[in-house]
Motif scaffolding. Structure first.
Motif, PDB file in Angstrom:
ATOM      1  N   GLY B  72      56.966  50.407  52.960  1.00 18.06           N
ATOM      2  CA  GLY B  72      56.566  49.625  52.006  1.00 18.06           C
ATOM      3  C   GLY B  72      56.085  50.517  50.870  1.00 18.06           C
ATOM      4  N   GLY B  73      55.210  51.424  51.356  1.00 17.49           N
ATOM      5  CA  GLY B  73      54.854  52.308  50.355  1.00 17.49           C
ATOM      6  C   GLY B  73      55.746  53.141  49.209  1.00 17.49           C
ATOM      7  N   GLN B  74      56.705  53.275  49.794  1.00 17.28           N
ATOM      8  CA  GLN B  74      57.724  54.057  48.958  1.00 17.28           C
ATOM      9  C   GLN B  74      58.050  53.220  47.694  1.00 17.28           C
ATOM     10  OE1 GLN B  74      61.849  54.169  50.602  1.00 17.28           O
ATOM     11  NE2 GLN B  74      61.497  52.417  51.866  1.00 17.28           N
ATOM     12  N   PHE B  75      57.991  51.821  47.763  1.00 14.68           N
ATOM     13  CA  PHE B  75      58.301  51.056  46.386  1.00 14.68           C
ATOM     14  C   PHE B  75      57.347  51.531  45.563  1.00 14.68           C
ATOM     15  CE2 PHE B  75      60.703  48.695  49.904  1.00 14.68           C
ATOM     16  CZ  PHE B  75      61.934  48.851  49.260  1.00 14.68           C
ATOM     17  N   ILE B  76      56.100  51.761  45.913  1.00 15.39           N
ATOM     18  CA  ILE B  76      55.053  51.732  44.926  1.00 15.39           C
ATOM     19  C   ILE B  76      54.962  53.376  44.446  1.00 15.39           C
ATOM     20  CG2 ILE B  76      52.725  52.034  44.378  1.00 15.39           C
ATOM     21  CD1 ILE B  76      52.376  49.501  46.448  1.00 15.39           C
ATOM     22  N   HIS B  77      55.410  54.012  45.455  1.00 19.95           N
ATOM     23  CA  HIS B  77      55.713  55.503  45.121  1.00 19.95           C
ATOM     24  C   HIS B  77      56.746  55.758  44.050  1.00 19.95           C
ATOM     25  CE1 HIS B  77      55.434  59.900  45.977  1.00 19.95           C
ATOM     26  NE2 HIS B  77      56.844  59.967  46.280  1.00 19.95           N
ATOM     27  N   PHE B  78      57.604  54.993  44.208  1.00 23.07           N
ATOM     28  CA  PHE B  78      58.950  55.116  43.451  1.00 23.07           C
ATOM     29  C   PHE B  78      58.645  55.133  42.017  1.00 23.07           C
ATOM     30  CE2 PHE B  78      62.179  53.008  40.902  1.00 23.07           C
ATOM     31  CZ  PHE B  78      63.127  54.244  40.699  1.00 23.07           C
ATOM     32  N   LEU B  79      57.620  54.078  41.539  1.00 26.33           N
ATOM     33  CA  LEU B  79      57.191  53.964  40.299  1.00 26.33           C
ATOM     34  C   LEU B  79      56.458  55.133  39.622  1.00 26.33           C
ATOM     35  CD1 LEU B  79      55.901  50.321  40.476  1.00 26.33           C
ATOM     36  CD2 LEU B  79      58.134  51.095  39.363  1.00 26.33           C
ATOM     37  N   LEU B  80      56.063  56.146  40.378  1.00 20.14           N
ATOM     38  CA  LEU B  80      55.661  57.224  39.797  1.00 20.14           C
ATOM     39  C   LEU B  80      56.495  57.963  38.928  1.00 20.14           C
ATOM     40  CD1 LEU B  80      53.417  59.507  42.444  1.00 20.14           C
ATOM     41  CD2 LEU B  80      53.033  58.580  40.349  1.00 20.14           C
ATOM     42  N   GLY B  81      57.681  57.895  39.164  1.00 18.62           N
ATOM     43  CA  GLY B  81      58.764  58.556  38.259  1.00 18.62           C
ATOM     44  C   GLY B  81      58.641  58.126  36.909  1.00 18.62           C
ATOM     45  N   PRO B  82      58.970  56.850  36.752  1.00 22.91           N
ATOM     46  CA  PRO B  82      58.894  56.273  35.377  1.00 22.91           C
ATOM     47  C   PRO B  82      57.732  56.285  34.728  1.00 22.91           C
ATOM     48  CG  PRO B  82      59.790  54.461  37.015  1.00 22.91           C
ATOM     49  CD  PRO B  82      59.607  55.679  37.692  1.00 22.91           C
ATOM     50  N   ALA B  83      56.437  56.124  35.610  1.00 30.10           N
ATOM     51  CA  ALA B  83      55.201  56.481  34.795  1.00 30.10           C
ATOM     52  C   ALA B  83      54.695  57.738  34.228  1.00 30.10           C
ATOM     53  CB  ALA B  83      54.103  56.050  36.043  1.00 30.10           C
ATOM     54  N   THR B  84      55.580  58.956  34.950  1.00 30.85           N
ATOM     55  CA  THR B  84      55.307  60.155  34.521  1.00 30.85           C
ATOM     56  C   THR B  84      56.300  60.259  33.250  1.00 30.85           C
ATOM     57  OG1 THR B  84      55.439  61.042  36.738  1.00 30.85           O
ATOM     58  CG2 THR B  84      55.858  62.643  34.895  1.00 30.85           C
ATOM     59  N   VAL B  85      57.263  59.572  33.003  1.00 29.25           N
ATOM     60  CA  VAL B  85      57.994  59.500  31.827  1.00 29.25           C
ATOM     61  C   VAL B  85      57.118  58.743  30.673  1.00 29.25           C
ATOM     62  CG1 VAL B  85      60.054  58.776  30.555  1.00 29.25           C
ATOM     63  CG2 VAL B  85      60.251  59.742  33.048  1.00 29.25           C
ATOM     64  N   ALA B  86      56.454  57.639  31.310  1.00 28.47           N
ATOM     65  CA  ALA B  86      55.898  56.848  30.244  1.00 28.47           C
ATOM     66  C   ALA B  86      54.619  57.651  29.608  1.00 28.47           C
ATOM     67  CB  ALA B  86      55.317  55.592  30.984  1.00 28.47           C
ATOM     68  N   LEU B  87      54.240  58.788  30.244  1.00 25.85           N
ATOM     69  CA  LEU B  87      53.020  59.678  29.963  1.00 25.85           C
ATOM     70  C   LEU B  87      53.360  60.246  28.452  1.00 25.85           C
ATOM     71  CD1 LEU B  87      51.798  61.574  32.917  1.00 25.85           C
ATOM     72  CD2 LEU B  87      50.590  60.096  31.678  1.00 25.85           C
ATOM     73  N   ALA B  88      54.680  60.191  27.976  1.00 24.60           N
ATOM     74  CA  ALA B  88      54.970  60.832  26.750  1.00 24.60           C
ATOM     75  C   ALA B  88      54.473  59.845  25.426  1.00 24.60           C
ATOM     76  CB  ALA B  88      56.720  60.609  26.511  1.00 24.60           C
ATOM     77  N   VAL B  89      54.401  58.429  25.684  1.00 29.04           N
ATOM     78  CA  VAL B  89      53.913  57.549  24.914  1.00 29.04           C
ATOM     79  C   VAL B  89      52.377  58.026  24.366  1.00 29.04           C
ATOM     80  CG1 VAL B  89      53.486  54.834  24.395  1.00 29.04           C
ATOM     81  CG2 VAL B  89      55.442  55.702  25.606  1.00 29.04           C
ATOM     82  N   PRO B  90      51.430  57.779  25.275  1.00 26.18           N
ATOM     83  CA  PRO B  90      50.114  58.285  24.635  1.00 26.18           C
ATOM     84  C   PRO B  90      50.177  59.660  23.929  1.00 26.18           C
ATOM     85  CG  PRO B  90      50.054  58.402  27.148  1.00 26.18           C
ATOM     86  CD  PRO B  90      51.521  57.746  26.560  1.00 26.18           C
ATOM     87  N   VAL B  91      51.130  60.562  24.551  1.00 23.85           N
ATOM     88  CA  VAL B  91      51.005  61.951  23.720  1.00 23.85           C
ATOM     89  C   VAL B  91      51.623  61.802  22.525  1.00 23.85           C
ATOM     90  CG1 VAL B  91      52.375  64.107  23.787  1.00 23.85           C
ATOM     91  CG2 VAL B  91      51.521  63.203  26.044  1.00 23.85           C
ATOM     92  N   VAL B  92      52.610  60.970  22.136  1.00 26.81           N
ATOM     93  CA  VAL B  92      52.914  60.600  20.868  1.00 26.81           C
ATOM     94  C   VAL B  92      51.902  59.847  19.941  1.00 26.81           C
ATOM     95  CG1 VAL B  92      55.184  59.644  19.299  1.00 26.81           C
ATOM     96  CG2 VAL B  92      55.575  60.838  21.675  1.00 26.81           C
ATOM     97  N   GLU B  93      51.514  59.001  20.498  1.00 26.89           N
ATOM     98  CA  GLU B  93      50.250  58.168  19.847  1.00 26.89           C
ATOM     99  C   GLU B  93      49.467  58.977  19.351  1.00 26.89           C
ATOM    100  OE1 GLU B  93      50.812  53.696  21.496  1.00 26.89           O
ATOM    101  OE2 GLU B  93      49.640  54.935  22.936  1.00 26.89           O
ATOM    102  N   ASN B  94      48.938  59.892  20.212  1.00 23.88           N
ATOM    103  CA  ASN B  94      47.550  60.934  20.029  1.00 23.88           C
ATOM    104  C   ASN B  94      47.949  62.108  19.178  1.00 23.88           C
ATOM    105  OD1 ASN B  94      45.249  59.097  21.008  1.00 23.88           O
ATOM    106  ND2 ASN B  94      46.543  59.375  22.845  1.00 23.88           N
ATOM    107  N   LEU B  95      49.179  62.331  18.735  1.00 21.71           N
ATOM    108  CA  LEU B  95      49.911  63.431  18.048  1.00 21.71           C
ATOM    109  C   LEU B  95      48.961  63.889  16.977  1.00 21.71           C
ATOM    110  CD1 LEU B  95      51.908  64.884  19.098  1.00 21.71           C
ATOM    111  CD2 LEU B  95      53.720  64.332  17.282  1.00 21.71           C
ATOM    112  N   GLU B  96      48.487  62.645  16.100  1.00 21.34           N
ATOM    113  CA  GLU B  96      47.612  62.719  14.728  1.00 21.34           C
ATOM    114  C   GLU B  96      46.324  63.380  15.352  1.00 21.34           C
ATOM    115  OE1 GLU B  96      48.329  62.629  11.763  1.00 21.34           O
ATOM    116  OE2 GLU B  96      50.239  62.202  12.258  1.00 21.34           O
ATOM    117  N   HIS B  97      45.775  63.071  16.319  1.00 19.64           N
ATOM    118  CA  HIS B  97      44.662  63.912  16.676  1.00 19.64           C
ATOM    119  C   HIS B  97      44.798  65.376  17.148  1.00 19.64           C
ATOM    120  CE1 HIS B  97      42.327  60.230  16.657  1.00 19.64           C
ATOM    121  NE2 HIS B  97      43.267  59.572  17.353  1.00 19.64           N
ATOM    122  N   LEU B  98      46.003  65.453  18.102  1.00 21.34           N
ATOM    123  CA  LEU B  98      46.321  66.589  18.604  1.00 21.34           C
ATOM    124  C   LEU B  98      46.750  67.589  17.161  1.00 21.34           C
ATOM    125  CD1 LEU B  98      48.506  65.994  21.397  1.00 21.34           C
ATOM    126  CD2 LEU B  98      46.383  67.118  21.365  1.00 21.34           C
TER     127      LEU B  98
END
Lengths: 131, 186
Positions: B72-98
């Motif tokens: 069962g754990g693998q189904f939750i574990h699988f979502l780590l992939g798309p979540a890692t890709v999603a990290l791009a959103v806060p990076v781009v959102e905070n680009l002005e600060h960066l």
């Protein structure tokens, strides 16, 4: 939501494909993250709302997502038992050293910038650490 | 049939299904969050570590294997992939600060990462002899989902890296509070 998920999965699989073609030493999802960042930067308009909200939900429960991987330590309990001392020294020592190094560089840079009337320093010049 | 025997039968039928691992993970994480909230969000009380410990104890106590749980754990574990890709959103959102101090951030992150990787490997090799532990220590400073992937790539133990990355994050949270009070400590 569905569109956003398609974009996220598309970037991830794109990253995996690129990694395999060029045998890159980077994980597929990390390459996928770069794809998405470039894609979002190219679109100069506002970020797509569905993508922002879906990413928000995924990242809000990011902690939950690495629980199954973390539970895997029960398979390595004997290794941890045998190597607990180097693990503890390595963890505490290198964490403190790297935070000191980061904050030192950030402060040095900020003070140098202030002299030339440059940007204000960020409060924590740290990488996204752990959790 | 005796009630305990019925319960035992149900248990052995439920545990191999994905439902068991998924439910156990979500429930224990919810408990971890509740405990953290009860402790007013103290950094030491980490919901991820609590739920990992809770699940580990339950699996040990019931003699359930990690493989069974991971069905069962693998189904939750699988979502780590798309979540890692999603990290791009806060990076781009905070680009002005960066943008304001991007060079400083790049320099600080690069230095911190290099120090973390080299000192992590060096300290483990100095005190112990396990190459695998040293390699698991190397990627711990990066955010956990990426650390897990990197550990897989460089030949460390992803599970150990996950725990190290979380623990390292907790240490930083505790350490930073101290660092910030006297501004010129370093």
């Amino acid at each position: 939501m569905l569109n956003a998920f398609s974009i996220l999965l598309g970037c991830e699989i794109g990253g995996e494909i690129l990694r395999r073609i060029y045998s890159l030493p980077l994980p597929g999802p990390v390459i996928g993250m770069c794809f998405l960042a470039l894609f979002l930067l190219r679109k100069h308009s506002a970020l797509p709302h569905s993508l922002v909200s879906t990413a928000g939900v995924l990242l809000k429960y990011l902690g939950l997502l690495f629980v199954p991987a973390g539970v895997g330590v029960i398979a390595n309990l004997s290794l941890i038992g045998a190597e607990w001392f180097p693990i503890l020294v390595g963890l505490v020592g290198s964490t403190i050293l790297s935070v000191l190094a980061s904050s030192y560089v950030m402060r040095w840079f900020a003070s140098r910038n202030q002299d030339s009337g440059g940007a204000k320093p960020l409060l924590n010049g740290n990488k996204m650490h752990g959790t | 049939m005796h009630i305990t025997q019925i319960m035992h039968n149900v248990w052995t039928q439920i545990t191999p299904t994905p439902l068991f691992g998924v439910t156990l993970t979500v429930l224990s994480y919810a408990i971890g969050l509740a405990i953290q909230r009860a402790c007013r969000g103290a950094a030491v009380v980490n919901p991820v570590l609590i739920s990992i410990l809770l699940i580990a104890c339950i699996l040990k106590a019931t003699g359930t294997s990690y493989q069974t749980y991971f069905a069962g754990g693998q189904f939750i574990h699988f979502l780590l992939g798309p979540a890692t890709v999603a990290l791009a959103v806060p990076v781009v959102e905070n680009l002005e600060h960066l943008k304001r101090s991007w060079l400083g951030v790049v320099l600080a992150v690069t230095t911190g990462s290099l120090v973390s990787i080299t000192s992590g490997i060096a300290l483990v090799e100095l005190c112990g002899e396990s190459r695998q532990v040293a390699l698991s220590m190397a990627p711990k400073a990066v955010t956990s989902p990426i650390a897990i992937e990197v550990a897989q790539t460089v030949g460390g133990i992803p599970a150990l890296t996950a725990v190290l990355a979380i623990s390292s994050g907790i240490l930083v949270a505790m350490f930073i509070q101290r660092l910030r009070v006297p501004p010129r400590l370093v």
